[in-house]
Design a protein around this motif. Structure first.
Motif, PDB file in Angstrom:
ATOM      1  N   LEU A  97      13.565  40.462  -4.557  1.00 41.49           N
ATOM      2  CA  LEU A  97      13.246  39.040  -4.445  1.00 41.49           C
ATOM      3  C   LEU A  97      12.387  38.719  -3.230  1.00 41.49           C
ATOM      4  CD1 LEU A  97      15.922  39.181  -6.232  1.00 41.49           C
ATOM      5  CD2 LEU A  97      16.329  36.849  -5.477  1.00 41.49           C
ATOM      6  N   ALA A  98      12.280  39.633  -2.270  1.00 38.81           N
ATOM      7  CA  ALA A  98      11.564  39.335  -1.027  1.00 38.81           C
ATOM      8  C   ALA A  98      10.104  39.000  -1.322  1.00 38.81           C
ATOM      9  CB  ALA A  98      11.645  40.524  -0.075  1.00 38.81           C
ATOM     10  N   ALA A  99       9.605  37.941  -0.708  1.00 35.85           N
ATOM     11  CA  ALA A  99       8.237  37.498  -0.961  1.00 35.85           C
ATOM     12  C   ALA A  99       7.841  36.437   0.051  1.00 35.85           C
ATOM     13  CB  ALA A  99       8.115  36.920  -2.375  1.00 35.85           C
ATOM     14  N   GLN A 100       6.541  36.220   0.165  1.00 30.73           N
ATOM     15  CA  GLN A 100       6.019  35.007   0.795  1.00 30.73           C
ATOM     16  C   GLN A 100       5.814  34.043  -0.369  1.00 30.73           C
ATOM     17  OE1 GLN A 100       5.056  31.974   1.841  1.00 30.73           O
ATOM     18  NE2 GLN A 100       2.963  32.533   1.247  1.00 30.73           N
ATOM     19  N   ALA A 101       6.707  33.072  -0.486  1.00 27.33           N
ATOM     20  CA  ALA A 101       6.801  32.285  -1.718  1.00 27.33           C
ATOM     21  C   ALA A 101       6.330  30.849  -1.584  1.00 27.33           C
ATOM     22  CB  ALA A 101       8.251  32.301  -2.204  1.00 27.33           C
ATOM     23  N   VAL A 102       5.695  30.485  -0.492  1.00 22.79           N
ATOM     24  CA  VAL A 102       5.287  29.100  -0.272  1.00 22.79           C
ATOM     25  C   VAL A 102       3.790  28.967  -0.548  1.00 22.79           C
ATOM     26  CG1 VAL A 102       5.194  27.196   1.372  1.00 22.79           C
ATOM     27  CG2 VAL A 102       7.083  28.848   1.476  1.00 22.79           C
ATOM     28  N   VAL A 103       3.448  28.133  -1.528  1.00 19.71           N
ATOM     29  CA  VAL A 103       2.046  27.982  -1.912  1.00 19.71           C
ATOM     30  C   VAL A 103       1.216  27.475  -0.733  1.00 19.71           C
ATOM     31  CG1 VAL A 103       0.442  26.764  -3.431  1.00 19.71           C
ATOM     32  CG2 VAL A 103       2.613  27.625  -4.342  1.00 19.71           C
ATOM     33  N   GLY A 104       1.709  26.447  -0.042  1.00 13.21           N
ATOM     34  CA  GLY A 104       0.959  25.911   1.090  1.00 13.21           C
ATOM     35  C   GLY A 104       0.723  26.945   2.178  1.00 13.21           C
ATOM     36  N   PRO A 110      -3.550  33.718   3.699  1.00 15.16           N
ATOM     37  CA  PRO A 110      -3.716  34.448   2.433  1.00 15.16           C
ATOM     38  C   PRO A 110      -3.535  35.947   2.590  1.00 15.16           C
ATOM     39  CG  PRO A 110      -5.836  33.622   3.228  1.00 15.16           C
ATOM     40  CD  PRO A 110      -4.789  32.999   4.095  1.00 15.16           C
ATOM     41  N   ALA A 111      -4.050  36.512   3.697  1.00 18.18           N
ATOM     42  CA  ALA A 111      -3.940  37.961   3.873  1.00 18.18           C
ATOM     43  C   ALA A 111      -2.481  38.390   3.990  1.00 18.18           C
ATOM     44  CB  ALA A 111      -4.723  38.393   5.116  1.00 18.18           C
ATOM     45  N   GLY A 112      -1.701  37.622   4.766  1.00 24.10           N
ATOM     46  CA  GLY A 112      -0.291  37.941   4.898  1.00 24.10           C
ATOM     47  C   GLY A 112       0.462  37.800   3.593  1.00 24.10           C
ATOM     48  N   THR A 113       0.054  36.816   2.776  1.00 21.56           N
ATOM     49  CA  THR A 113       0.691  36.606   1.480  1.00 21.56           C
ATOM     50  C   THR A 113       0.439  37.794   0.552  1.00 21.56           C
ATOM     51  OG1 THR A 113       0.518  34.203   1.692  1.00 21.56           O
ATOM     52  CG2 THR A 113       0.776  35.096  -0.538  1.00 21.56           C
ATOM     53  N   GLY A 163      -4.237  33.044 -11.576  1.00 19.44           N
ATOM     54  CA  GLY A 163      -3.768  32.440 -10.325  1.00 19.44           C
ATOM     55  C   GLY A 163      -4.927  32.060  -9.442  1.00 19.44           C
ATOM     56  N   SER A 164      -5.121  30.758  -9.238  1.00 21.23           N
ATOM     57  CA  SER A 164      -6.253  30.310  -8.429  1.00 21.23           C
ATOM     58  C   SER A 164      -5.917  30.241  -6.949  1.00 21.23           C
ATOM     59  CB  SER A 164      -6.747  28.945  -8.922  1.00 21.23           C
ATOM     60  OG  SER A 164      -5.683  28.000  -8.930  1.00 21.23           O
ATOM     61  N   ASP A 165      -4.675  29.894  -6.590  1.00 23.54           N
ATOM     62  CA  ASP A 165      -4.291  29.865  -5.181  1.00 23.54           C
ATOM     63  C   ASP A 165      -3.805  31.246  -4.768  1.00 23.54           C
ATOM     64  OD1 ASP A 165      -1.092  29.895  -5.198  1.00 23.54           O
ATOM     65  OD2 ASP A 165      -1.780  28.639  -6.854  1.00 23.54           O
ATOM     66  N   PRO A 166      -3.801  31.550  -3.449  1.00 21.81           N
ATOM     67  CA  PRO A 166      -3.425  32.901  -3.017  1.00 21.81           C
ATOM     68  C   PRO A 166      -2.025  33.325  -3.426  1.00 21.81           C
ATOM     69  CG  PRO A 166      -4.578  31.749  -1.259  1.00 21.81           C
ATOM     70  CD  PRO A 166      -4.336  30.735  -2.332  1.00 21.81           C
ATOM     71  N   TYR A 167      -1.066  32.399  -3.390  1.00 17.12           N
ATOM     72  CA  TYR A 167       0.294  32.776  -3.792  1.00 17.12           C
ATOM     73  C   TYR A 167       0.322  33.214  -5.252  1.00 17.12           C
ATOM     74  CZ  TYR A 167       5.011  32.409  -5.555  1.00 17.12           C
ATOM     75  OH  TYR A 167       6.190  32.690  -6.198  1.00 17.12           O
ATOM     76  N   SER A 168      -0.196  32.375  -6.149  1.00 19.07           N
ATOM     77  CA  SER A 168      -0.173  32.690  -7.572  1.00 19.07           C
ATOM     78  C   SER A 168      -0.931  33.979  -7.864  1.00 19.07           C
ATOM     79  CB  SER A 168      -0.771  31.531  -8.377  1.00 19.07           C
ATOM     80  OG  SER A 168      -0.059  30.336  -8.142  1.00 19.07           O
ATOM     81  N   VAL A 201      16.131  25.188  -8.469  1.00 19.27           N
ATOM     82  CA  VAL A 201      16.742  24.217  -7.562  1.00 19.27           C
ATOM     83  C   VAL A 201      18.227  24.547  -7.429  1.00 19.27           C
ATOM     84  CG1 VAL A 201      15.098  22.395  -8.139  1.00 19.27           C
ATOM     85  CG2 VAL A 201      17.245  22.554  -9.392  1.00 19.27           C
ATOM     86  N   GLY A 202      18.805  24.063  -6.341  1.00 21.49           N
ATOM     87  CA  GLY A 202      20.220  24.279  -6.083  1.00 21.49           C
ATOM     88  C   GLY A 202      20.499  24.076  -4.609  1.00 21.49           C
ATOM     89  N   GLY A 203      21.765  23.937  -4.270  1.00 20.72           N
ATOM     90  CA  GLY A 203      22.136  23.751  -2.879  1.00 20.72           C
ATOM     91  C   GLY A 203      21.750  24.942  -2.030  1.00 20.72           C
ATOM     92  N   GLY A 204      21.319  24.669  -0.811  1.00 16.08           N
ATOM     93  CA  GLY A 204      20.990  25.742   0.117  1.00 16.08           C
ATOM     94  C   GLY A 204      19.532  26.087   0.220  1.00 16.08           C
ATOM     95  N   ASP A 205      18.686  25.434  -0.560  1.00 14.93           N
ATOM     96  CA  ASP A 205      17.249  25.646  -0.441  1.00 14.93           C
ATOM     97  C   ASP A 205      16.733  24.751   0.683  1.00 14.93           C
ATOM     98  OD1 ASP A 205      14.573  26.093  -0.726  1.00 14.93           O
ATOM     99  OD2 ASP A 205      14.409  25.306  -2.760  1.00 14.93           O
ATOM    100  N   PHE A 206      16.186  25.380   1.723  1.00  7.61           N
ATOM    101  CA  PHE A 206      15.601  24.629   2.833  1.00  7.61           C
ATOM    102  C   PHE A 206      14.144  25.015   3.043  1.00  7.61           C
ATOM    103  CE2 PHE A 206      20.168  24.621   3.620  1.00  7.61           C
ATOM    104  CZ  PHE A 206      20.397  23.277   3.854  1.00  7.61           C
ATOM    105  N   GLY A 207      13.506  25.540   1.993  1.00  3.01           N
ATOM    106  CA  GLY A 207      12.118  25.955   2.097  1.00  3.01           C
ATOM    107  C   GLY A 207      11.174  24.786   2.295  1.00  3.01           C
ATOM    108  N   GLU A 208      10.030  25.087   2.873  1.00  4.29           N
ATOM    109  CA  GLU A 208       9.031  24.042   3.106  1.00  4.29           C
ATOM    110  C   GLU A 208       8.299  23.721   1.809  1.00  4.29           C
ATOM    111  OE1 GLU A 208       5.082  25.466   4.893  1.00  4.29           O
ATOM    112  OE2 GLU A 208       6.485  26.985   5.654  1.00  4.29           O
ATOM    113  N   ASP A 209       7.801  22.477   1.733  1.00  2.14           N
ATOM    114  CA  ASP A 209       7.008  22.015   0.586  1.00  2.14           C
ATOM    115  C   ASP A 209       7.744  22.206  -0.730  1.00  2.14           C
ATOM    116  OD1 ASP A 209       4.945  21.266   2.226  1.00  2.14           O
ATOM    117  OD2 ASP A 209       3.782  23.085   1.934  1.00  2.14           O
ATOM    118  N   ARG A 210       9.055  21.931  -0.730  1.00  5.77           N
ATOM    119  CA  ARG A 210       9.844  22.017  -1.957  1.00  5.77           C
ATOM    120  C   ARG A 210      10.562  20.689  -2.142  1.00  5.77           C
ATOM    121  NH1 ARG A 210      10.720  26.574  -4.536  1.00  5.77           N
ATOM    122  NH2 ARG A 210      12.936  26.249  -4.930  1.00  5.77           N
ATOM    123  N   LEU A 211      10.528  20.191  -3.366  1.00  8.13           N
ATOM    124  CA  LEU A 211      10.885  18.810  -3.640  1.00  8.13           C
ATOM    125  C   LEU A 211      12.294  18.442  -3.175  1.00  8.13           C
ATOM    126  CD1 LEU A 211      10.300  16.066  -4.922  1.00  8.13           C
ATOM    127  CD2 LEU A 211      10.953  17.038  -7.144  1.00  8.13           C
TER     128      LEU A 211
END
Length: 360
Positions: A97-104, A110-113, A163-168, A201-211
């Motif tokens: 599951l490990a990833a850089q998962a934030v689109v923003g 991009p290189a780190g992603t 995938g147009s953005d670096p994450y995708s 979605v679910g309790g415990g998600d504190f990621g950035e740019d997530r609804l």
């Protein structure tokens, strides 16, 4: 609470009990819940990930460290650290599951992603080659791996990757890398499949740019929630439903590898929801309106306005069905965050949610 269909399949405790499972990304939102779920199924879990970022985190609030057989911190981009983690864990099963998962963040780095999501996955595949006793691996990618044509049609596993953005794009490249390794090195690798899940979605998600995290952070700060695209649609689903799907996929890779698909979508069986739909649902289940406003245009980056995935393959081949539907997803999620805002104990609350998910 919505009851599951009678044919809905659940993870098999007898298969997981005593199994050595390596979970990468165990300090993240989904990874922490997965470790707690595996612990309740009786598995011996080794975690490998970066330390969690400052601030509240599911890893800490769920007490994950106490549930681990081994707890290893390292960078997926460090091939030697990954190889050491695999050797130490001696896994029967790998759940990656490990990833850089934030689109923003992928726009900012991009290189780190790409290094994390593609090269890091390749390092894990290399470490898994020839590992004694390893019987299955599931590599988690994203519903954003598809070449999005903007029509809003539900993508199937046979659709073109893109995938147009670096994450995708990095996740689509990860899919290609996994397929290449499966094709080229099948004799030294266990059965491997990729899992493409919708918005979780679910309790415990504190990621950035997530609804949902943004909503409760804004509420805690006494500020309106900033929304980028209220009409954007996404396949929202509960974290425990998605994680159950990952486990069912691993089970089938072990028990019937020749019949198990090597790429599987996991998404809601109901319609996709717009951001506005989600806000209205949260307001309804909580009994009060959500205070939100449009985001500053300068803070908005390019995102697909519509995204849907077809999860019929998971239903037909794995017997997987989401347990929670729209209102129940956001009610259970809101109750977790409200307990957090009140400073209540969360591990027991979360363990009871898992018990409902695997026994009902």
């Amino acid at each position: 609470m919505v009851k599951p269909p009678v044919h809905s399949r659940k993870p098999a405790p007898d298969l997981w009990r005593g199994k050595r499972v390596l979970v990468t990304g165990h300090t993240g939102f989904k990874g922490a819940w997965l470790c707690l779920l595996l612990s309740q199924l009786g598995a011996k879990v080794t975690g490998f990930a970066l330390p969690y970022e400052p601030g509240p985190a599911a890893y800490d609030l769920l007490g994950i460290a106490a549930h681990l057989h081994q707890n290893q911190f390292g960078d997926l981009r460090d091939a030697q650290a990954v190889a050491t983690a695999v050797r130490s864990a001696e896994p029967d099963i790998v759940l990656h599951l490990a990833a850089q998962a934030v689109v923003g963040r992928s726009y900012r780095d991009p290189a780190g992603t790409f290094a994390t999501n593609v090269a890091g996955t390749i390092s894990l595949l290399e470490a898994c080659r020839g590992t004694p006793g390893l019987s299955a691996a599931v590599v988690v990618t994203s519903d954003k791996v598809y070449r999005n044509d903007g029509t809003g049609r539900a993508f199937r596993e046979t659709d073109p990757l893109g995938g147009s953005d670096p994450y995708s794009a990095s996740k689509a490249a990860c899919e290609i890398a996994v397929a290449s390794y499966v094709s080229s090195f099948a004799s030294t690798l266990p059965p491997i499949a990729t899992a493409r899940a919708g918005n979780v979605v679910g309790g415990g998600d504190f990621g950035e740019d997530r609804l949902i995290p943004d909503l409760f952070r804004a509420e805690r700060a006494g500020q309106p929630l900033a929304i980028r695209q209220p009409d954007a649609t996404r396949p929202f689903q509960h974290v425990l439903d998605v994680l159950s799907g990952y486990l069912l996929l691993a089970e089938d890779l072990i028990q019937k590898p020749s019949e198990t698909p090597r790429a599987v979508n996991f998404g809601p069986d109901a319609r996709e929801m717009s951001v506005q739909d989600v806000l209205d649902t949260v307001a309804r289940v909580r009994g009060r309106a959500v205070n939100w406003q449009h985001a500053d245009p300068q803070a908005i980056y390019a995102e697909a306005p519509r995204l849907a995935i077809d999860a019929s393959l998971a239903r037909h081949t794995l017997g997987w069905e989401p347990r929670l539907k729209e209102d129940a997803i956001f009610l259970e999620t809101a109750e977790w965050y409200e307990a957090w805002l009140k400073g209540e104990e969360l591990r027991g609350l979360s363990e009871r949610a898992i018990e409902r998910a695997i026994s009902s």
